[in-house]
Motif scaffolding. Structure first.
Motif, PDB file in Angstrom:
ATOM      1  N   PHE A   1      -6.529 -10.232  -0.647  1.00 44.61           N
ATOM      2  CA  PHE A   1      -5.120 -10.136  -0.263  1.00 44.61           C
ATOM      3  C   PHE A   1      -4.637  -8.694  -0.323  1.00 44.61           C
ATOM      4  CE2 PHE A   1      -0.669 -10.318  -2.104  1.00 44.61           C
ATOM      5  CZ  PHE A   1      -0.036 -10.409  -0.879  1.00 44.61           C
ATOM      6  N   TRP A   2      -5.012  -7.965  -1.386  1.00 45.77           N
ATOM      7  CA  TRP A   2      -4.487  -6.613  -1.574  1.00 45.77           C
ATOM      8  C   TRP A   2      -5.049  -5.633  -0.559  1.00 45.77           C
ATOM      9  CZ3 TRP A   2      -0.160  -5.896  -3.791  1.00 45.77           C
ATOM     10  CH2 TRP A   2       0.273  -4.606  -4.109  1.00 45.77           C
ATOM     11  N   THR A   3      -6.224  -5.934  -0.009  1.00 50.54           N
ATOM     12  CA  THR A   3      -6.765  -5.107   1.057  1.00 50.54           C
ATOM     13  C   THR A   3      -5.796  -5.070   2.230  1.00 50.54           C
ATOM     14  OG1 THR A   3      -9.035  -5.629   0.429  1.00 50.54           O
ATOM     15  CG2 THR A   3      -8.692  -4.830   2.670  1.00 50.54           C
ATOM     16  N   PHE A   4      -5.157  -6.230   2.484  1.00 52.11           N
ATOM     17  CA  PHE A   4      -4.156  -6.318   3.547  1.00 52.11           C
ATOM     18  C   PHE A   4      -2.789  -5.819   3.085  1.00 52.11           C
ATOM     19  CE2 PHE A   4      -0.515  -9.114   4.569  1.00 52.11           C
ATOM     20  CZ  PHE A   4      -0.271  -8.722   5.881  1.00 52.11           C
ATOM     21  N   PHE A   5      -2.342  -6.295   1.906  1.00 55.68           N
ATOM     22  CA  PHE A   5      -0.959  -6.086   1.499  1.00 55.68           C
ATOM     23  C   PHE A   5      -0.722  -4.761   0.794  1.00 55.68           C
ATOM     24  CE2 PHE A   5       2.840  -6.944  -1.157  1.00 55.68           C
ATOM     25  CZ  PHE A   5       3.701  -7.362  -0.150  1.00 55.68           C
ATOM     26  N   GLY A   6      -1.741  -4.250   0.085  1.00 57.80           N
ATOM     27  CA  GLY A   6      -1.565  -3.023  -0.676  1.00 57.80           C
ATOM     28  C   GLY A   6      -1.025  -1.858   0.135  1.00 57.80           C
ATOM     29  N   PRO A   7      -1.664  -1.506   1.266  1.00 60.91           N
ATOM     30  CA  PRO A   7      -1.154  -0.392   2.071  1.00 60.91           C
ATOM     31  C   PRO A   7       0.271  -0.633   2.581  1.00 60.91           C
ATOM     32  CG  PRO A   7      -3.401  -0.933   2.692  1.00 60.91           C
ATOM     33  CD  PRO A   7      -2.940  -2.031   1.780  1.00 60.91           C
ATOM     34  N   ARG A   8       0.594  -1.877   2.893  1.00 63.02           N
ATOM     35  CA  ARG A   8       1.942  -2.193   3.376  1.00 63.02           C
ATOM     36  C   ARG A   8       2.955  -2.081   2.243  1.00 63.02           C
ATOM     37  NH1 ARG A   8      -1.899  -4.327   6.129  1.00 63.02           N
ATOM     38  NH2 ARG A   8      -1.711  -4.712   8.372  1.00 63.02           N
ATOM     39  N   SER A   9       2.549  -2.484   1.047  1.00 59.85           N
ATOM     40  CA  SER A   9       3.418  -2.352  -0.115  1.00 59.85           C
ATOM     41  C   SER A   9       3.690  -0.885  -0.422  1.00 59.85           C
ATOM     42  CB  SER A   9       2.768  -3.032  -1.328  1.00 59.85           C
ATOM     43  OG  SER A   9       3.528  -2.837  -2.489  1.00 59.85           O
ATOM     44  N   ARG A  10       2.644  -0.075  -0.318  1.00 67.38           N
ATOM     45  CA  ARG A  10       2.806   1.357  -0.570  1.00 67.38           C
ATOM     46  C   ARG A  10       3.732   1.985   0.458  1.00 67.38           C
ATOM     47  NH1 ARG A  10       1.640   6.438   0.460  1.00 67.38           N
ATOM     48  NH2 ARG A  10       0.853   7.829  -1.177  1.00 67.38           N
ATOM     49  N   GLU A  11       3.554   1.603   1.713  1.00 65.18           N
ATOM     50  CA  GLU A  11       4.391   2.150   2.772  1.00 65.18           C
ATOM     51  C   GLU A  11       5.860   1.798   2.545  1.00 65.18           C
ATOM     52  OE1 GLU A  11       4.858   1.913   7.655  1.00 65.18           O
ATOM     53  OE2 GLU A  11       3.155   0.960   6.668  1.00 65.18           O
ATOM     54  N   ALA A  12       6.109   0.554   2.123  1.00 73.29           N
ATOM     55  CA  ALA A  12       7.484   0.108   1.894  1.00 73.29           C
ATOM     56  C   ALA A  12       8.124   0.853   0.726  1.00 73.29           C
ATOM     57  CB  ALA A  12       7.498  -1.392   1.636  1.00 73.29           C
ATOM     58  N   ALA A  13       7.315   1.170  -0.294  1.00 69.43           N
ATOM     59  CA  ALA A  13       7.850   1.821  -1.497  1.00 69.43           C
ATOM     60  C   ALA A  13       7.852   3.335  -1.399  1.00 69.43           C
ATOM     61  CB  ALA A  13       7.034   1.392  -2.712  1.00 69.43           C
ATOM     62  N   SER A  14       7.176   3.870  -0.411  1.00 65.67           N
ATOM     63  CA  SER A  14       6.969   5.316  -0.330  1.00 65.67           C
ATOM     64  C   SER A  14       8.270   6.110  -0.305  1.00 65.67           C
ATOM     65  CB  SER A  14       6.136   5.648   0.908  1.00 65.67           C
ATOM     66  OG  SER A  14       5.888   7.033   0.980  1.00 65.67           O
ATOM     67  N   ALA A  15       9.258   5.612   0.418  1.00 68.62           N
ATOM     68  CA  ALA A  15      10.518   6.356   0.533  1.00 68.62           C
ATOM     69  C   ALA A  15      11.206   6.519  -0.813  1.00 68.62           C
ATOM     70  CB  ALA A  15      11.453   5.646   1.516  1.00 68.62           C
ATOM     71  N   THR A  16      10.926   5.609  -1.747  1.00 67.94           N
ATOM     72  CA  THR A  16      11.521   5.673  -3.076  1.00 67.94           C
ATOM     73  C   THR A  16      10.621   6.419  -4.060  1.00 67.94           C
ATOM     74  OG1 THR A  16      12.654   3.570  -2.723  1.00 67.94           O
ATOM     75  CG2 THR A  16      12.390   4.303  -4.998  1.00 67.94           C
ATOM     76  N   VAL A  17       9.323   6.125  -4.028  1.00 68.97           N
ATOM     77  CA  VAL A  17       8.398   6.688  -5.009  1.00 68.97           C
ATOM     78  C   VAL A  17       8.137   8.177  -4.751  1.00 68.97           C
ATOM     79  CG1 VAL A  17       6.085   6.522  -5.995  1.00 68.97           C
ATOM     80  CG2 VAL A  17       7.336   4.452  -5.394  1.00 68.97           C
ATOM     81  N   THR A  18       8.083   8.572  -3.494  1.00 71.61           N
ATOM     82  CA  THR A  18       7.773   9.972  -3.175  1.00 71.61           C
ATOM     83  C   THR A  18       8.755  10.950  -3.810  1.00 71.61           C
ATOM     84  OG1 THR A  18       6.655   9.369  -1.119  1.00 71.61           O
ATOM     85  CG2 THR A  18       7.447  11.645  -1.313  1.00 71.61           C
TER      86      THR A  18
END
Length: 264
Positions: free
Chosen positions: A56-73
């Protein structure tokens, strides 16, 4: 559908969508295990869950990171300094944010990752981010840092990004990490937390969703008052915590975001 749930009560449906994404990988995992003649995980649900989440994380991990990037960066870039503790970095999906171009004052980063199966990729990502000379992987839990010789009061920055929601005994871990910060040291956090709208429908809905959420998301508990535990861990000189900019009383999986500075 994502646009449909941007605002208002319809956002309460978002966790059901995320749970369905995870559920889709149950039959995919079964198929992969059978076709690879790896039948052992069928006799141990915990092992099966590990395989399921990995797919699951192979699919969802990159999408989760992309969604959070604007905040975490902006949280990490130009904020991490000196000696850093990177708690639960996994395979190092955020390591690019520690690059010297963004954080020139970093002198050492300890990646505290007890899952040794992730160490090879974590080290590779550290090198890819140009941090090979400063990033050291510690294969212990956050509560066992004394065993590897780390001295209390020696850390300038602690970073926890979506890790305290899934570790065992998080309140104890938070209290055990606080003494490692120097006076004036900073704790940077981006974590799932219990909703602050305790009297609204979302509080009941969050508890209901959380009955199954940890099973579908690798132990993640969305009802932990992690921000409150951090505030109670010790004395802080400055606290700058908030919910996500677009999170409110209809968000079932809200985040605490920001910085806590240890009292000098």
């Amino acid at each position: 559908m994502g646009q449909f749930m941007q605002e208002g009560p319809t956002k309460l449906l978002r966790p059901l969508l995320l749970l369905s994404y995870s559920a889709m990988y149950i039959p995919i995992t079964i198929y992969h295990l059978i076709t690879s003649f790896d039948l052992g995980p069928f006799t141990n649900f915990s092992t099966f869950k590990d395989h399921w989440f990995a797919h699951f994380w192979t699919f969802f991990g990159p999408r989760s990171r992309e969604a959070a990037s604007a905040t975490v960066t902006p949280l990490i870039s130009n904020a991490a300094t000196g000696i850093c503790l990177d708690i639960g970095p996994g395979s190092g999906q955020w390591l690019s944010l520690f690059a010297k171009a963004s954080n020139p004052s970093i002198t050492k980063i300890y990646g505290v990752e007890p899952n040794v199966g992730l160490h090879k990729e974590l080290r590779a990502n550290a090198i890819k981010a140009g941090l090979g000379d400063v990033y050291e992987v510690l294969g212990v839990g956050a509560q066992d840092l004394a065993k590897v010789g780390l001295e209390k009061g020696s850390v300038d920055t602690i970073i926890t990004v979506q890790v305290l929601c899934s570790v065992p005994k998080p309140e104890e871990i938070i209290k055990s990490l606080y003494p490692y910060l120097k006076p004036g040291g900073k704790w940077l956090i981006f974590e799932h937390v219990k909703t602050h709208y305790r009297e609204d429908f979302v509080a009941w809905w969050q508890r209901t969703v959380n009955i199954v959420w940890p099973t579908f998301f690798n132990g993640c508990d969305i009802c932990r008052p992690t921000d409150e535990w951090l505030l109670q861990a010790g004395e802080w000189e400055e606290v700058s915590l908030k919910f996500g900019s677009d999170e409110g009383k209809y968000d079932t999986v809200p985040h605490a975001i920001g910085t806590l500075t240890k009292k000098r």
